[in-house]
Write a protein that holds these residues in place. Structure first.
Motif, short mmCIF file in Angstrom:
data_model
loop_
_atom_site.label_atom_id
_atom_site.label_comp_id
_atom_site.label_asym_id
_atom_site.label_seq_id
_atom_site.Cartn_x
_atom_site.Cartn_y
_atom_site.Cartn_z
N LEU A 607 -7.42 -17.52 14.70
CA LEU A 607 -6.42 -17.76 15.74
C LEU A 607 -5.38 -16.65 15.77
O LEU A 607 -4.91 -16.16 14.75
N TRP A 608 -5.00 -16.27 16.99
CA TRP A 608 -3.94 -15.29 17.18
C TRP A 608 -2.57 -15.93 16.89
O TRP A 608 -2.43 -17.16 16.95
N PRO A 609 -1.56 -15.11 16.60
CA PRO A 609 -0.22 -15.67 16.38
C PRO A 609 0.28 -16.52 17.55
O PRO A 609 0.93 -17.55 17.35
N GLU A 610 -0.02 -16.08 18.79
CA GLU A 610 0.43 -16.87 19.93
C GLU A 610 -0.26 -18.23 19.97
O GLU A 610 0.32 -19.22 20.44
N ALA A 611 -1.50 -18.30 19.48
CA ALA A 611 -2.20 -19.58 19.42
C ALA A 611 -1.63 -20.48 18.35
O ALA A 611 -1.51 -21.70 18.53
N VAL A 612 -1.24 -19.91 17.21
CA VAL A 612 -0.64 -20.70 16.14
C VAL A 612 0.67 -21.30 16.62
O VAL A 612 0.96 -22.48 16.41
N ARG A 613 1.48 -20.47 17.27
CA ARG A 613 2.74 -20.99 17.84
C ARG A 613 2.44 -22.11 18.83
O ARG A 613 3.10 -23.17 18.82
N GLY A 614 1.45 -21.90 19.69
CA GLY A 614 1.12 -22.92 20.68
C GLY A 614 0.67 -24.21 20.04
O GLY A 614 1.04 -25.31 20.49
N LEU A 615 -0.14 -24.14 18.98
CA LEU A 615 -0.62 -25.35 18.31
C LEU A 615 0.51 -26.14 17.69
O LEU A 615 0.51 -27.38 17.71
N ILE A 616 1.49 -25.44 17.11
CA ILE A 616 2.62 -26.14 16.51
C ILE A 616 3.37 -26.93 17.56
O ILE A 616 3.68 -28.12 17.39
N VAL A 617 3.68 -26.30 18.68
CA VAL A 617 4.39 -26.99 19.76
C VAL A 617 3.52 -28.09 20.35
O VAL A 617 3.99 -29.19 20.67
N HIS A 618 2.23 -27.80 20.48
CA HIS A 618 1.30 -28.77 21.06
C HIS A 618 1.21 -30.03 20.21
O HIS A 618 0.96 -31.13 20.73
N SER A 619 1.41 -29.89 18.90
CA SER A 619 1.30 -31.05 18.01
C SER A 619 2.59 -31.87 17.94
O SER A 619 2.61 -32.92 17.31
#
Length: 858
Positions: A607-619
């Protein structure tokens, strides 16, 4: 909801690209329900009360343990109708010497609606309090306003309380029935002998229960730790009338942080014996702070000396100058250290640590605010030159006061606008090197997508505490550099709503914020101009503030903070120093968020850093306390104001890393060309693998769709109006979803003018069905992360498996001379489907479509 034990599904090869030209475009809470058959409704409640009392009596008779002075009675749970509050005052009469007493209240989300559960202890002989009111209700049932209707009409069901009914932490955290764990037992103060009765029960034959040696009191409760199982506590409820509430133990911060060095060392050594550090190539959290005491027993296996750095090479790197960095390191490595100490069995760590000293040690000149961006950039460069290439989350709890308006600037535009420091973080996150010069912020090289970075940054702290702490937080703007677009900005909430203290110390003091509410420390972006992004995006535990009985004093206390690692304040004294302390506020919240980011990186290394950030907010999800404010808003714009206080709520590691059979998460990572020359470039259509048949079979069942779009912009920090060519963001992206009654062709034509044939008229737009939480406001919001939640029927969602991602303007388009036209941009699209309270499997058919049949091993 099913157990989350399946991998999220990463999808590729399902994105179609087209040339793009945009098409021009010209609550109150529910009242108590009136049952259709009041006679039957009241009779059912009466039957529930009588059955509960009879069953409780039989359970007591079957229990061989006898405890002197305990009061026989029945624990009864009253359940409200969805989104209706119970009449709690009527459930807690407080009349006479012996009377029913309200013990615990919990609010759960059931099928997307909030249901209140109140547990009442009814001593034998006092059930008549409720039965008499039901009789009066039944005798006047033909009237338009029956007697006691405010009590009875709110109750959906009544039953004998289980041990879970006294659990007031999130239901997902309730331990398995036969697992030996530590509990916080909250005992009602009645005669001062509550502990004696509890210990008498625990010492009886056949009872497997260990009671902690310390007990602390506050107001009408005594709190004690007990190590036992849920099944044993259920049996104790049959005999003891003293148990008022059960919680997950947070005793490490309240008790262990105050112990002497020798006692702390025993607990530390026990944890170290269970810990296995992560391998050398594991993801890392780089703690950007005052340095880290790397020889700390709990840190040394995860932080090597050569991974301790300083932004200035003249600063010593291997010592923590005031202890703050070491406190953050403990939280970044372990998360809640108290939970780690409470656990049993092996603890394999998934990530490691690095340290970057960002603040000067004593004796060195202070950093000048104007140089913070350059200092940060220099430090990051040092870390990455000397460190190995591996997934990394930068954790920064260092902030500066947001500057006020200058005479020639409108105050409303100053709050939230970029600074050189925040722009530096945006540039670093986008893969660029930066340096400060006399002429401003200089970008050293083209952005490198492979060098994208994830920064987790504190929202900053409130330092003056008012009784109305929410208003105070709304007036205190997020501090620099937390307004940066590409970073994950972290605020604080708190579940620390009890003040445990030794007798005579802080008697009568109480926590300021209620459970699940914004921490009094946390700053918000409510005061930001709408030009700037929503901050913070998430909140994590940051502790609470104590208030004196007369309300005259309010200040932080360690008893309301989190347990973490302590650094000796004098070099060479580690052996005799206390190794544990507490930490709180948005600093502690930020370190925990960085811990979460590294755990995601460990599970999904691609996962890219932008995806990791997105997953945190998404959760992230809102607590019941937060959701109350959101539900009271009447407009989408008002919801955005609430969003600027709490972000999307509290993230969760399990939701961020695991799907379930009835809760599916899809992740797509793609690259788009936003602009061609001075025109918009591409539009992407994601034909997602979709559980169409399963959703169709669910028909009118309500389900939830959640979408998060995360990407990094390249900053343009010059202050020249922030519009047109002076846009701060290089580009923007937006998403849209095919509507239920819309064909694929019509969806293309609704969004893209180039999908229309010459002379063809745009088809009539299909009507939107279901309900978006934020709607178009979420799409128009500034920032580089957009998220929204849709609720509707399963049959409607079955037709919505096509999602578009398309560009909007930015300085790349407006400033062709700067060579950014035809530039590619990465993004991550995260899509989740949840079918709560429905026994169905939507994960397996989608996994089969993408060729995945295994799950991640936990």
């Amino acid at each position: 909801m099913a157990q989350r034990n399946k991998a999220h599904l990463l999808i590729s090869g399902r994105c179609a690209t087209s040339d793009y030209t945009p098409v021009g475009s010209g609550g109150d809470s529910k009242q108590p329900p009136e049952p259709t058959d009041r006679q039957a409704h009241a009779s059912a409640i009466r039957g529930g009360l009588q059955s509960a009392e009879q069953e409780a009596r039989l359970r007591r008779e079957a229990n061989s343990v006898a405890v002197p002075e305990s009061i026989p009675g029945t624990y009864v749970t009253f359940e409200s109708f969805p989104d209706v509050e119970l009449a709690l005052d009527s459930l807690d009469p407080r009349s006479g010497t012996t009377h029913p007493e309200l013990r615990a209240v919990r609010i759960d989300e059931v099928s997307g609606q909030l249901v209140e559960f109140a547990t009442v202890f009814v001593p034998d002989g006092t059930m008549s309090h409720f039965l008499n009111r039901l009789d009066a209700y039944l005798s006047s049932v033909d009237a338009s306003k029956p007697n006691h209707r405010n009590l009875v009409d709110r109750i959906q069901a009544v039953h004998l309380a289980t041990v879970e009914a006294l659990w007031t932490d999130p239901t997902s955290q309730f331990p398995p029935a036969d697992e030996q764990v530590w509990w916080e037992l909250w005992l009602r103060r009645r005669d001062g002998n509550e502990l004696t009765r509890l210990r008498t029960y625990a010492e009886a034959d056949g009872v497997d229960m260990r009671i902690g040696r310390r007990a602390l009191g506050f107001n009408t409760r005594t709190v004690v730790l007990a190590r036992t199982t849920a099944r044993q506590l259920s049996l104790a409820m049959d005999i003891l009338d003293d148990i008022a509430e059960l919680r997950s133990p947070h005793h490490r911060a309240e008790f262990l942080a105050d112990e002497d060095a020798a006692t702390q060392r025993e607990f530390v050594d026990e944890l170290v014996a269970r810990v296995t550090p992560a391998p050398a190539d594991a993801p890392v959290v780089c703690v950007m702070d005052t340095g880290v005491h790397h020889t700390h027993t709990l840190l040394t296996g995860s932080l090597e000396p050569h991974n301790c750095h300083s932004a200035d090479p003249t600063w010593p790197a291997e010592f923590d100058d005031n202890g703050h960095g070491t406190r953050m390191a403990g939280l970044a490595l372990y998360g809640d250290l108290g939970e780690a100490m409470d656990a049993t069995g092996p603890l394999p760590l998934r990530h490691r640590l690095e340290s970057l000293k960002l603040l000067p040690p004593p004796g060195f000149p202070d950093n000048e605010p104007a140089l913070y961006g350059a200092i940060t950039a220099a430090g990051v460069s040092t870390v990455e030159v000397e460190g190995t290439e591996r997934p990394r989350a930068y954790s920064m709890a260092v902030t500066a006061v947001t500057p006020g308006p200058s005479p020639d600037e409108h105050a409303g535009l100053v709050l939230g606008q970029p600074t050189s420091w925040s722009a530096s973080l945006d540039a670093l996150a986008a893969g660029r090197g930066v340096v400060e010069s006399d002429t401003g912020l200089a970008l050293l090289s083209d952005a490198d997508p492979e060098a994208h970075r994830l920064f987790v940054v504190s929202a900053g702290n409130v330092t003056t505490f008012d009784r109305d702490h929410l208003t105070r937080s709304d007036l205190e703007p997020v501090q620099d550099p937390g307004q940066a677009w590409n970073v994950l900005t972290v605020g604080a909430f708190t579940n620390r709503d009890t003040l445990l203290h030794p007798p005579g110390v802080y008697d009568g003091w109480s926590p300021l914020a209620q459970r699940g509410e914004l921490s009094p420390f946390s700053r918000t972006s409510v005061a930001f101009n709408s030009t700037w992004p929503v901050k913070p995006e998430i909140v994590m535990e940051g502790g609470n503030v104590a208030e004196s009985p007369d309300g005259a004093e309010r200040h932080p206390l360690g008893a309301l903070e989190l347990l973490t690692t302590a650094a000796p304040m004098t070099p060479g004294t580690a052996g005799s120093s206390r190794q544990l302390t507490t930490a709180g506020a948005t600093s502690a919240a930020t370190a925990q968020a960085a811990h979460l980011a590294a755990r995601i990186m460990a599970d999904y290394p691609s996962l890219w850093p932008e995806a990791v950030r997105g997953l945190i907010v998404h959760s992230a999800e809102w607590t019941p306390a937060m959701r109350t404010h959101l539900d009271q808003t009447s407009t989408k714009r008002a919801k955005r104001t609430v969003l600027r206080r709490y972000g999307m709520g509290v993230p969760d590691l399990t939701r961020a890393t695991r799907s379930a059979s009835d809760a599916l998460t899809l992740i797509a990572q793609e690259t788009i060309t936003p602009f061609t020359g001075d025109k918009l470039g591409e539009i992407h259509f994601h034909d997602l693998p979709w559980p169409t048949d399963e959703l169709v079979n669910l028909g009118a069942t309500l389900v939830r769709l959640r979408i998060t779009l995360s990407y990094f912009i390249e900053p343009n920090p010059a202050r020249r109006g922030w519009n047109g060519r002076y846009n701060y963001a290089s580009h923007g992206l937006r998403f849209d979803v095919r509507r239920a009654t819309e064909s694929t062709q019509d969806f293309h034509k609704r969004l893209n003018l180039k999908a229309l044939q010459q002379g063809e008229q745009r088809p009539k737009s299909a009507g939107e069905t279901g309900d978006w939480l934020f709607g178009p406001e979420a799409q128009r919001a500034p920032g580089s992360l957009h998220t929204d939640i849709w609720t509707g029927t399963a049959s409607d969602l079955a037709q919505r498996g096509l999602v578009a991602v398309y560009p909007v303007g930015g300085w790349w388009k407006e400033q062709a001379a700067r060579g950014r036209v035809d530039h590619e941009a990465r993004y991550s699209l995260i899509v989740s489907i949840a079918t709560p309270d429905v026994d169905t499997d939507i994960w397996t058919p989608v996994a089969q479509q993408v060729g995945i049949t295994t799950t991640i091993t936990t």
